[in-house]
Design a protein around this motif. Structure first.
Motif, PDB file in Angstrom:
ATOM      1  N   ALA A  29      28.920  80.683   4.100  1.00  9.83           N
ATOM      2  CA  ALA A  29      27.794  80.554   5.021  1.00  9.83           C
ATOM      3  C   ALA A  29      26.463  80.751   4.305  1.00  9.83           C
ATOM      4  CB  ALA A  29      27.943  81.559   6.166  1.00  9.83           C
ATOM      5  N   MET A  30      26.454  81.633   3.327  1.00 13.17           N
ATOM      6  CA  MET A  30      25.229  81.867   2.563  1.00 13.17           C
ATOM      7  C   MET A  30      24.786  80.590   1.855  1.00 13.17           C
ATOM      8  SD  MET A  30      24.379  84.965  -0.117  1.00 13.17           S
ATOM      9  CE  MET A  30      26.009  84.891  -0.861  1.00 13.17           C
ATOM     10  N   ASP A  83      20.982  94.240   6.862  1.00 14.94           N
ATOM     11  CA  ASP A  83      21.319  92.824   6.966  1.00 14.94           C
ATOM     12  C   ASP A  83      20.389  92.077   6.002  1.00 14.94           C
ATOM     13  OD1 ASP A  83      21.506  90.154   7.632  1.00 14.94           O
ATOM     14  OD2 ASP A  83      20.787  90.401   9.687  1.00 14.94           O
ATOM     15  N   TYR A  84      20.975  91.400   5.012  1.00 16.37           N
ATOM     16  CA  TYR A  84      20.170  90.720   3.997  1.00 16.37           C
ATOM     17  C   TYR A  84      20.040  89.215   4.245  1.00 16.37           C
ATOM     18  CZ  TYR A  84      20.519  95.094   1.390  1.00 16.37           C
ATOM     19  OH  TYR A  84      20.438  96.417   0.999  1.00 16.37           O
ATOM     20  N   TRP A  85      20.473  88.739   5.410  1.00 17.34           N
ATOM     21  CA  TRP A  85      20.350  87.311   5.698  1.00 17.34           C
ATOM     22  C   TRP A  85      18.909  86.799   5.639  1.00 17.34           C
ATOM     23  CZ3 TRP A  85      24.089  84.090   5.165  1.00 17.34           C
ATOM     24  CH2 TRP A  85      25.410  84.447   5.469  1.00 17.34           C
ATOM     25  N   VAL A 124      18.200  85.282   2.371  1.00 11.74           N
ATOM     26  CA  VAL A 124      18.829  83.974   2.177  1.00 11.74           C
ATOM     27  C   VAL A 124      17.946  82.892   2.784  1.00 11.74           C
ATOM     28  CG1 VAL A 124      20.859  82.565   2.660  1.00 11.74           C
ATOM     29  CG2 VAL A 124      21.129  85.015   2.200  1.00 11.74           C
ATOM     30  N   ASP A 125      17.402  83.154   3.948  1.00 12.62           N
ATOM     31  CA  ASP A 125      16.572  82.167   4.637  1.00 12.62           C
ATOM     32  C   ASP A 125      15.268  81.872   3.894  1.00 12.62           C
ATOM     33  OD1 ASP A 125      18.459  82.027   6.653  1.00 12.62           O
ATOM     34  OD2 ASP A 125      17.481  83.562   7.883  1.00 12.62           O
ATOM     35  N   PRO A 134      25.969  89.026   2.253  1.00 15.71           N
ATOM     36  CA  PRO A 134      24.686  89.604   2.659  1.00 15.71           C
ATOM     37  C   PRO A 134      24.720  90.567   3.832  1.00 15.71           C
ATOM     38  CG  PRO A 134      24.839  87.343   3.393  1.00 15.71           C
ATOM     39  CD  PRO A 134      26.056  87.595   2.561  1.00 15.71           C
ATOM     40  N   ASP A 135      25.846  90.713   4.510  1.00 13.82           N
ATOM     41  CA  ASP A 135      25.881  91.615   5.676  1.00 13.82           C
ATOM     42  C   ASP A 135      27.170  92.432   5.658  1.00 13.82           C
ATOM     43  OD1 ASP A 135      25.708  92.940   8.063  1.00 13.82           O
ATOM     44  OD2 ASP A 135      25.422  91.153   9.307  1.00 13.82           O
ATOM     45  N   ARG A 166      23.565  78.060   4.422  1.00 11.90           N
ATOM     46  CA  ARG A 166      22.311  78.448   5.076  1.00 11.90           C
ATOM     47  C   ARG A 166      21.109  78.319   4.147  1.00 11.90           C
ATOM     48  NH1 ARG A 166      22.394  83.663   9.046  1.00 11.90           N
ATOM     49  NH2 ARG A 166      20.168  84.151   9.134  1.00 11.90           N
ATOM     50  N   GLN A 204      31.272  84.821   4.856  1.00 15.01           N
ATOM     51  CA  GLN A 204      29.835  84.977   4.623  1.00 15.01           C
ATOM     52  C   GLN A 204      29.345  84.260   3.372  1.00 15.01           C
ATOM     53  OE1 GLN A 204      27.867  88.727   4.981  1.00 15.01           O
ATOM     54  NE2 GLN A 204      29.206  89.467   6.598  1.00 15.01           N
ATOM     55  N   GLN A 205      30.168  84.209   2.342  1.00 15.25           N
ATOM     56  CA  GLN A 205      29.683  83.614   1.099  1.00 15.25           C
ATOM     57  C   GLN A 205      29.518  82.101   1.240  1.00 15.25           C
ATOM     58  OE1 GLN A 205      30.968  85.574  -2.656  1.00 15.25           O
ATOM     59  NE2 GLN A 205      32.450  86.633  -1.368  1.00 15.25           N
TER      60      GLN A 205
END
Length: 252
Positions: A210-211, A181-183, A186-187, A112-113, A214, A207-208
């Motif tokens: 963590a995605m 930033d696409y986080w 995800v949230d 996502p980033d 999260r 990141q994957q």
């Protein structure tokens, strides 16, 4: 209006979103076993395949809105949405923006980033391709293990085979990823999430996983030995992971 490929099956909607440079028909091998779980539909994104929408500077939200429109128009919701790379990003934004349309989400090898990255390395790589290709056999030979995939992404013209997608469109689409930033999407996820990461990914490390951690209901699998197209480089592992996810999601 963008193009839709109906792969068959009945029941819950399963929507397939391809990666940059791809098209809906690249999902054909995967769609053959997905049809036991529902009605499988692939979408050609803007600037790709037989989608008539060409040219422009598009935002990720536009692609997600296209997919949402297709789900409504085809009465597929709530769908399981499966996306590879760029399609994974579009699936993520769709699920976060239109939660009532998505019952589950599979993201294959997308992070996502990616801020700070540019399309310059791609320009250098693509400039070395022997376009036009002389035949489909030439395409398959040049791309090796992913030759069948790229054979779906070319069309015959009077002088040989060319990419269906316009490279300038692809560069414009991908350029956005290097500045966003696409986080936050995800949230906002409410649907279950499966992240399938290739061992030999070119996405930013960590990141994957963590995605998935999260997300409200996420899981992550790292596929040893796999390249960016996990579905081709490790098809049995990819299928097992997706089928296990679908079985739990669609049980009953």
């Amino acid at each position: 209006m963008f193009d839709v490929v109906e792969f068959g099956g009945s029941g819950p909607g399963i929507v397939l979103l391809h990666g940059l440079m791809g098209r809906a028909t690249t999902w054909w091998p995967v769609a053959q076993w997905l049809t036991r779980y529902g009605r499988v539909v692939g979408l050609d994104a803007r600037g790709h395949g037989r989608n008539t929408h060409r040219g422009g500077d598009w935002r990720t939200e536009d692609f997600a809105a296209d997919a949402a429109s297709a789900i409504r128009r085809l009465d597929l919701g709530p769908s399981v949405v499966i996306g590879h790379s760029m399609g994974g990003l579009h699936a993520l934004v769709l699920a976060a923006s239109e939660p009532s349309l998505v019952r589950g989400l599979v993201v294959e090898d997308f992070a996502p980033d990616q801020r700070g990255r540019t399309v310059d390395p791609w320009r250098a790589e693509f400039s070395r391709w022997p376009v036009p290709f002389q035949s489909l056999a030439h395409v398959r030979s040049f791309f090796g293990p992913v030759g069948d995939y790229f054979a779906e992404c070319v069309e015959e013209r009077c002088d040989g085979y060319h990419l269906i997608a316009d490279l300038d469109d692809l560069y414009r689409i991908a350029a956005e990823w290097g500045v966003r930033d696409y986080w936050p999407f995800v949230d906002r996820l409410q649907s279950p999430l499966l992240v399938i990461e290739a061992e030999h990914t070119f996405m930013p490390p960590g990141q994957q996983a963590a995605m998935a951690a999260r997300a409200a209901d996420g899981r992550h699998i790292l596929v040893e030995g796999a390249g960016h197209l996990v579905q081709l480089s490790a098809p049995a592992v990819y299928r097992g992971a997706v089928e296990a996810f679908l079985s739990g999601l669609l049980d009953g």
